[in-house]
Design a protein around this motif. Structure first.
Motif, short mmCIF file in Angstrom:
data_model
loop_
_atom_site.label_atom_id
_atom_site.label_comp_id
_atom_site.label_asym_id
_atom_site.label_seq_id
_atom_site.Cartn_x
_atom_site.Cartn_y
_atom_site.Cartn_z
N LEU A 166 -9.89 -3.96 -3.07
CA LEU A 166 -9.12 -5.02 -3.72
C LEU A 166 -9.35 -6.35 -3.00
CD1 LEU A 166 -5.77 -3.14 -4.38
CD2 LEU A 166 -7.25 -4.12 -6.13
N ARG A 167 -9.28 -6.32 -1.67
CA ARG A 167 -9.48 -7.55 -0.88
C ARG A 167 -10.87 -8.13 -1.10
NH1 ARG A 167 -5.60 -10.35 0.87
NH2 ARG A 167 -7.00 -11.32 2.34
N GLY A 168 -11.85 -7.24 -1.30
CA GLY A 168 -13.23 -7.68 -1.46
C GLY A 168 -13.66 -7.89 -2.90
N ILE A 198 -12.59 -0.92 -8.66
CA ILE A 198 -11.56 0.09 -8.41
C ILE A 198 -11.33 0.83 -9.72
CG2 ILE A 198 -10.45 -1.16 -6.52
CD1 ILE A 198 -8.27 -1.97 -8.58
N THR A 199 -10.62 1.93 -9.64
CA THR A 199 -10.39 2.74 -10.84
C THR A 199 -9.28 2.13 -11.69
OG1 THR A 199 -8.72 4.14 -9.79
CG2 THR A 199 -11.04 4.84 -9.59
N THR A 200 -9.31 2.49 -12.96
CA THR A 200 -8.23 2.06 -13.84
C THR A 200 -6.91 2.70 -13.42
OG1 THR A 200 -8.85 3.77 -15.43
CG2 THR A 200 -9.67 1.56 -15.85
N GLU A 201 -6.98 3.87 -12.81
CA GLU A 201 -5.77 4.52 -12.30
C GLU A 201 -5.09 3.63 -11.26
OE1 GLU A 201 -4.37 8.52 -9.87
OE2 GLU A 201 -6.44 8.38 -10.57
N THR A 202 -5.89 3.03 -10.39
CA THR A 202 -5.33 2.13 -9.37
C THR A 202 -4.73 0.89 -10.02
OG1 THR A 202 -6.90 2.92 -7.71
CG2 THR A 202 -5.86 0.78 -7.30
N VAL A 216 -0.78 -0.36 -9.72
CA VAL A 216 -0.36 -1.69 -9.30
C VAL A 216 0.50 -2.34 -10.39
CG1 VAL A 216 -1.16 -4.01 -8.69
CG2 VAL A 216 -2.35 -2.00 -7.78
N CYS A 217 0.06 -2.21 -11.64
CA CYS A 217 0.83 -2.80 -12.74
C CYS A 217 2.19 -2.13 -12.89
CB CYS A 217 0.03 -2.71 -14.04
SG CYS A 217 -1.38 -3.84 -14.07
N ASP A 218 2.25 -0.82 -12.70
CA ASP A 218 3.54 -0.12 -12.74
C ASP A 218 4.46 -0.63 -11.64
OD1 ASP A 218 2.90 1.44 -14.93
OD2 ASP A 218 2.39 3.22 -13.74
N TYR A 219 3.91 -0.85 -10.46
CA TYR A 219 4.70 -1.34 -9.33
C TYR A 219 5.33 -2.69 -9.64
CZ TYR A 219 5.74 -3.07 -4.62
OH TYR A 219 6.36 -3.59 -3.52
N PHE A 220 4.54 -3.59 -10.22
CA PHE A 220 5.04 -4.93 -10.52
C PHE A 220 5.63 -5.06 -11.93
CE2 PHE A 220 2.02 -6.30 -7.13
CZ PHE A 220 2.93 -6.97 -6.34
N HIS A 221 5.52 -4.00 -12.74
CA HIS A 221 5.95 -4.07 -14.15
C HIS A 221 5.27 -5.26 -14.82
CE1 HIS A 221 8.89 -0.97 -13.33
NE2 HIS A 221 9.33 -1.70 -12.31
N ARG A 267 0.83 -1.22 0.00
CA ARG A 267 0.00 0.00 0.00
C ARG A 267 0.86 1.25 0.00
NH1 ARG A 267 -3.27 -0.36 5.04
NH2 ARG A 267 -3.21 1.88 4.78
N ASP A 268 1.87 1.27 0.84
CA ASP A 268 2.74 2.45 0.94
C ASP A 268 3.53 2.68 -0.35
OD1 ASP A 268 1.82 2.80 3.51
OD2 ASP A 268 3.63 1.97 4.48
N SER A 269 4.05 1.61 -0.93
CA SER A 269 4.85 1.72 -2.15
C SER A 269 4.02 2.16 -3.36
CB SER A 269 5.55 0.40 -2.47
OG SER A 269 6.44 0.06 -1.45
N VAL A 270 2.82 1.61 -3.45
CA VAL A 270 1.96 1.92 -4.60
C VAL A 270 1.26 3.26 -4.41
CG1 VAL A 270 -0.05 1.12 -5.92
CG2 VAL A 270 1.67 -0.50 -5.18
N GLY A 271 1.02 3.62 -3.16
CA GLY A 271 0.34 4.89 -2.88
C GLY A 271 -1.17 4.77 -2.95
N ILE A 272 -1.69 3.66 -2.44
CA ILE A 272 -3.15 3.51 -2.39
C ILE A 272 -3.59 3.50 -0.93
CG2 ILE A 272 -3.40 2.32 -4.59
CD1 ILE A 272 -3.57 -0.31 -3.11
N GLY A 273 -4.78 4.00 -0.70
CA GLY A 273 -5.31 4.11 0.65
C GLY A 273 -5.96 2.83 1.15
N GLY A 274 -6.32 2.87 2.40
CA GLY A 274 -6.94 1.72 3.03
C GLY A 274 -8.26 1.33 2.40
#
Length: 94
Positions: free
Chosen positions: A36-38, A42-46, A50-55, A23-30
């Motif tokens: 995501l857990r449920g 979610i937005t395409t921006e999110t 996530v995809c940028d984080y994992f490439h 969460r901290d690395s990607v910059g998404i809130g709780g």
């Protein structure tokens, strides 16, 4: 159709990344993380973050699951569209 993010959580576990680190690395809130857990929308921006984080591509973090009656709905939709096309043709000729 629904979307499941199980692949994301499998990826986190496989790479030894805690949910907080993620969460901290990607910059998404709780709230977004809870969605995501449920497996909620979610937005395409999110998704892009996530995809940028994992490439990676979206299909590596999420899975699209069609409704059980998806094929039936598609056929019904095509039939209605054909009726609309016929009625529009008739309307032009009036």
């Amino acid at each position: 159709m629904k979307v499941e993010f199980n692949r994301l959580f499998e990826k986190l576990k496989a790479e030894g990344i805690t949910q907080k680190q993620f969460r901290d690395s990607v910059g998404i809130g709780g709230t977004t993380f809870k969605k995501l857990r449920g497996n909620e929308s979610i937005t395409t921006e999110t998704i892009c973050k996530v995809c940028d984080y994992f490439h990676c591509m979206p299909d590596e973090i999420m899975e699209f699951i069609p409704d059980t009656d998806y094929i039936e709905k598609q056929k019904a939709k095509e039939e209605v569209q054909a009726q609309i096309d016929q009625l529009q043709a008739k309307l032009k000729n009036l």
